[in-house]
Design an enzyme around this catalytic site. Structure first.
Site, PDB file in Angstrom:
ATOM      1  N   GLU A 409       0.818  -1.214   0.000  1.00  0.00           N
ATOM      2  CA  GLU A 409       0.000   0.000   0.000  1.00  0.00           C
ATOM      3  C   GLU A 409       0.849   1.261   0.000  1.00  0.00           C
ATOM      4  O   GLU A 409       0.477   2.272  -0.605  1.00  0.00           O
ATOM      5  CB  GLU A 409      -0.947  -0.002   1.200  1.00  0.00           C
ATOM      6  N   GLN A 431      -7.326  -1.566  -1.698  1.00  0.00           N
ATOM      7  CA  GLN A 431      -8.410  -2.540  -1.871  1.00  0.00           C
ATOM      8  C   GLN A 431      -9.565  -2.358  -0.881  1.00  0.00           C
ATOM      9  O   GLN A 431     -10.728  -2.513  -1.238  1.00  0.00           O
ATOM     10  CB  GLN A 431      -7.842  -3.951  -1.770  1.00  0.00           C
ATOM     11  N   ALA A 433     -10.628   0.251   2.733  1.00  0.00           N
ATOM     12  CA  ALA A 433     -10.207   1.379   3.571  1.00  0.00           C
ATOM     13  C   ALA A 433      -9.398   0.911   4.773  1.00  0.00           C
ATOM     14  O   ALA A 433      -8.474   1.598   5.215  1.00  0.00           O
ATOM     15  CB  ALA A 433     -11.428   2.173   4.034  1.00  0.00           C
ATOM     16  N   ASP A 434      -9.728  -0.263   5.297  1.00  0.00           N
ATOM     17  CA  ASP A 434      -8.997  -0.795   6.456  1.00  0.00           C
ATOM     18  C   ASP A 434      -7.527  -1.073   6.140  1.00  0.00           C
ATOM     19  O   ASP A 434      -6.727  -1.257   7.056  1.00  0.00           O
ATOM     20  CB  ASP A 434      -9.645  -2.106   6.917  1.00  0.00           C
ATOM     21  N   TYR A 435      -7.172  -1.129   4.865  1.00  0.00           N
ATOM     22  CA  TYR A 435      -5.791  -1.433   4.470  1.00  0.00           C
ATOM     23  C   TYR A 435      -4.972  -0.181   4.152  1.00  0.00           C
ATOM     24  O   TYR A 435      -3.831  -0.276   3.695  1.00  0.00           O
ATOM     25  CB  TYR A 435      -5.775  -2.338   3.229  1.00  0.00           C
ATOM     26  N   ILE A 436      -5.538   0.977   4.384  1.00  0.00           N
ATOM     27  CA  ILE A 436      -4.843   2.200   3.965  1.00  0.00           C
ATOM     28  C   ILE A 436      -3.727   2.596   4.927  1.00  0.00           C
ATOM     29  O   ILE A 436      -2.846   3.385   4.576  1.00  0.00           O
ATOM     30  CB  ILE A 436      -5.834   3.367   3.790  1.00  0.00           C
ATOM     31  N   HIS A 478     -12.708  -5.298   6.774  1.00  0.00           N
ATOM     32  CA  HIS A 478     -13.199  -4.940   5.442  1.00  0.00           C
ATOM     33  C   HIS A 478     -14.385  -3.990   5.507  1.00  0.00           C
ATOM     34  O   HIS A 478     -15.080  -3.813   4.517  1.00  0.00           O
ATOM     35  CB  HIS A 478     -13.617  -6.198   4.665  1.00  0.00           C
TER      36      HIS A 478
END
Length: 688
Positions: A409, A431, A433-436, A478
């Site tokens: 990311e 992919q 928002a939780d992975y930003i 997610h």
């Protein structure tokens, strides 16, 4: 070691000696006048002069450079004058890089006849990602025949050895070898961090570490020996210029100056300082020049001239103007050309879902603008995005323009700064928002500050798509809403559409905006499958449709009679909140106005102001947990600005204040707002 002939031309050796003496004179002067020069923290290049000048002498005006904060000799080698560097040292108005806004040795230069130096932070190692993004952009432009220059540009990314242990450096190296990019990673190894030594900080040096990246050429050179450095850097740059693939150069050199003016060498270096002084590159080059037949008088004259130049430039810089206080807040954003709604919102065709409107917008952008590319995890041809939001795009436009990235990311976001600097217009996707969170370093330090700290020279044009929000058991990783965190970052724009027409119009405007734009796309609205969200499907606007960022939309109006009677309120919301508000408002006939913000930064304060004054009751509705949120911040601002107009407290409502969305759908319902809960809260507000 380089295999090239070590003999450098006499004029190069004398130029290097003159600039080394200049760098030494600058460092000495800064120490002699530390009551002035140490007002702002700075580093110098003492001990690193040979490798830095050797690198600078290889570059052409077609190239790109990402220096680090100790690289003043690179800047001298490129042709910048001591006076110009001192203007930055003293934070003066005519500092050519930032107009007094950022530290010494943090250049951003776009000047004819010089390599381009985009803005970058001093968060060590982070420059590797934007620099690799530059090389990635160059590689793309070359593949499409779009480079407007004869020579093959390269990127020089300079790093201190301590920064190579950063995870973001690994992401950069991974992409450089995966995509075979034209970049030189120059690692200057002086065996020190601040007070920590190399043996304390790492299990291997950068040369050994680079062996793990298959396809990364490696080179060791003596960075304290100018002739060896010049030959090595010449070979490295020629390798990258001809093969269009990456190389890492590991150059050992002494640290003869302070780590910074705020952390002085005499505090902790002890015997190490005397040991490293034996490797002084200026002393080495002087001995080599004398051995080659240069006269003592010639070198002494160079030394005296450097002292005089530095002294003269110092007094000139000291007398230079300070920045204009009235200009302190300019260049937060670069101006956008999309200031009015344009095109046809009702294109006359069938209704489309939000996800298809987004897909069609990107398709039309790629079709029209060959400099546009789209990348992220799983957006390539095989899947076309986990939400099918990129379906068919790779097949239409090829793997060079629509491609998968590794799970990186930070690279996905940070590379856009480099892409933008070379003229590529990236659309990227995180992919979920939780992975930003791994990308926040790059978003905050590189993208958001670039326009302001370069005084408008390097705004970052980046459209960053972020699927967001909860529905139907997506679970804790997610389903998150992260807008409040993003909205604390100045220098970025945040967009949040709630229907297909807005999705397309905002997407197009965001692409044309010269600033970083985060497009938050609610997954629960993508297909209008959530009960009550059917109106997220709209007639698709035409290809020219654009909505200026910062313009809200009236979803629903209250009647004049209800307003006159003091029986009305305005709900200010966005995303899924629009549909909760519409359903809840059915129980309050003609009493409720609904504003869909559409853009959270910049915000349409004018519309909010008019509506709050008109109704005297305001309700801010969000999907996020409420405590310390954007919704509470907005409510506080409304209370402060319009206190005398209010007939009731500014109401806020959002999700429960819990750290994650639970997986079980019944627990999810308990945590999130819905129309019934909003109706209950609205009843409380209307009772005032």
């Amino acid at each position: 070691m380089p295999s090239a002939d070590l003999n450098a031309p006499r004029e190069i050796l004398l130029k290097a000696y003159q600039l080394m003496c200049t760098a030494r004179s600058m460092a000495q002067l800064y120490d002699d006048h530390k009551e002035i020069c140490a007002k702002y923290v700075h580093s110098t290049s003492r001990g690193h002069e040979a490798i830095q000048l050797a690198a600078a002498f290889q570059l052409t005006p077609h190239d790109f450079v990402a220096p680090y904060y100790r690289d003043e000799s690179i800047l001298l080698g490129l042709g910048l004058q001591p006076y110009e560097l001192m203007l930055q040292l003293m934070a003066k108005k005519d500092d050519p890089f930032s107009g007094g806004r950022t530290y010494y040795g943090h250049p951003s230069l776009k000047r004819p006849g010089f390599p381009i130096i985009p803005h970058q932070s001093s968060a060590t190692g982070m420059q590797a990602i934007p620099a690799t993004g530059m090389a990635h952009g160059i590689s793309y432009l070359e593949s499409q025949g779009m480079l407007k220059m004869d020579s093959k540009p390269v990127v020089l990314c300079s790093l201190g050895d301590g920064s190579v242990t950063e995870g973001e450096v690994a992401e950069a190296l991974q992409m450089a070898v995966l995509k075979k990019l034209p970049i030189i990673y120059l690692v200057q190894d002086n065996e020190w961090g601040i007070s920590a030594t190399g043996t304390e900080m790492r299990a291997m040096d950068a040369y050994e570490y680079a062996a793990g990246f298959k396809g990364l050429q490696r080179m060791r050179i003596d960075g304290a020996d100018f002739e060896a450095s010049f030959a090595g850097m010449r070979e490295a740059v020629e390798f990258v210029r001809s093969t269009r693939s990456p190389i890492l150069v590991h150059a050992t050199c002494p640290l003869l100056g302070h780590h910074t003016s705020g952390v002085r060498k005499e505090w902790y270096r002890g015997d190490n300082l005397a040991l490293q002084e034996k490797d002084d590159p200026i002393v080495k080059l002087r001995s080599q020049l004398l051995a080659k037949g240069e006269k003592q008088e010639t070198l002494s004259a160079i030394e005296a001239a450097s002292v005089q130049l530095v002294e003269t430039d110092y007094h000139k810089a000291l007398a230079a103007e300070n920045p204009d206080p009235l200009d302190f807040d300019s260049h937060e954003f670069a101006p956008t050309v999309i200031t009015e709604e344009q095109g046809n919102r009702n294109g006359g065709g069938d209704k489309v879902t939000m996800v298809d409107a987004a897909l069609h917008a990107v398709d039309e952008i790629l079709k029209t603008y060959p400099e546009a590319i789209f990348y992220g995890q799983d957006v390539g041809a095989r899947l076309g995005g986990v939400f099918r939001e990129a379906a068919t795009l790779a097949q239409k436009y090829g793997d060079a323009r629509v491609f998968n990235t590794p799970i990186q990311e930070a690279y996905i976001v940070g590379s856009t700064a480099g892409m933008s600097a070379v003229g590529v217009k990236p659309i990227v996707e995180i992919q979920f928002a939780d992975y930003i969170w791994p990308a926040l370093n790059q978003l905050v330090e590189e993208l958001s500050k670039s326009c302001y700290l370069s005084k408008g020279k390097f705004p970052v044009q980046a459209l960053i798509r972020v699927p967001i929000g909860a529905y139907g058991g997506g679970g804790p990783y997610h389903s998150g809403s992260v807008e409040s965190t993003l909205l604390t970052i100045r220098g970025i724009k945040v967009v949040y559409p709630s229907n297909a027409a807005d999705m397309k119009g905002l997407m197009k405007a965001a692409f044309h905006d010269p600033n970083p734009v985060l497009m938050l796309e609610h997954k629960g609205l993508y297909w209008s499958k959530v009960p009550g969200t059917l109106e997220a499907k709209t007639i698709e606007p035409d290809e020219d449709y654009m909505i200026p960022l910062g313009k809200a939309r009236h979803v629903q109006q209250a009647s004049d009679a209800r307003i006159t009677a003091g029986e009305s309120a305005v709900i200010i919301t966005y995303g899924m909140g629009v549909y909760w508000a519409k359903e809840a408002s059915k129980s309050f006939e003609e009493q409720i106005e609904i504003i869909d913000l559409r853009t959270l930064n910049p915000i349409d304060w004018e519309m909010i102001s008019e509506s709050v004054k008109k109704h005297g009751r305001a309700f801010v509705l969000s999907e996020e947990p409420l405590l310390n949120s954007f919704a509470e911040s907005l409510a506080g601002r409304i209370s402060k600005e319009f206190f005398s107009y209010l007939d009731a407290p500014v109401w806020t409502y959002g999700a429960a204040n819990l750290p994650a969305i639970p997986l079980n759908v019944e627990l999810e319902k308990l945590m999130l707002p819905n129309a019934e809960k909003v109706k209950a809260e609205l009843t409380k507000l209307m009772s005032y």
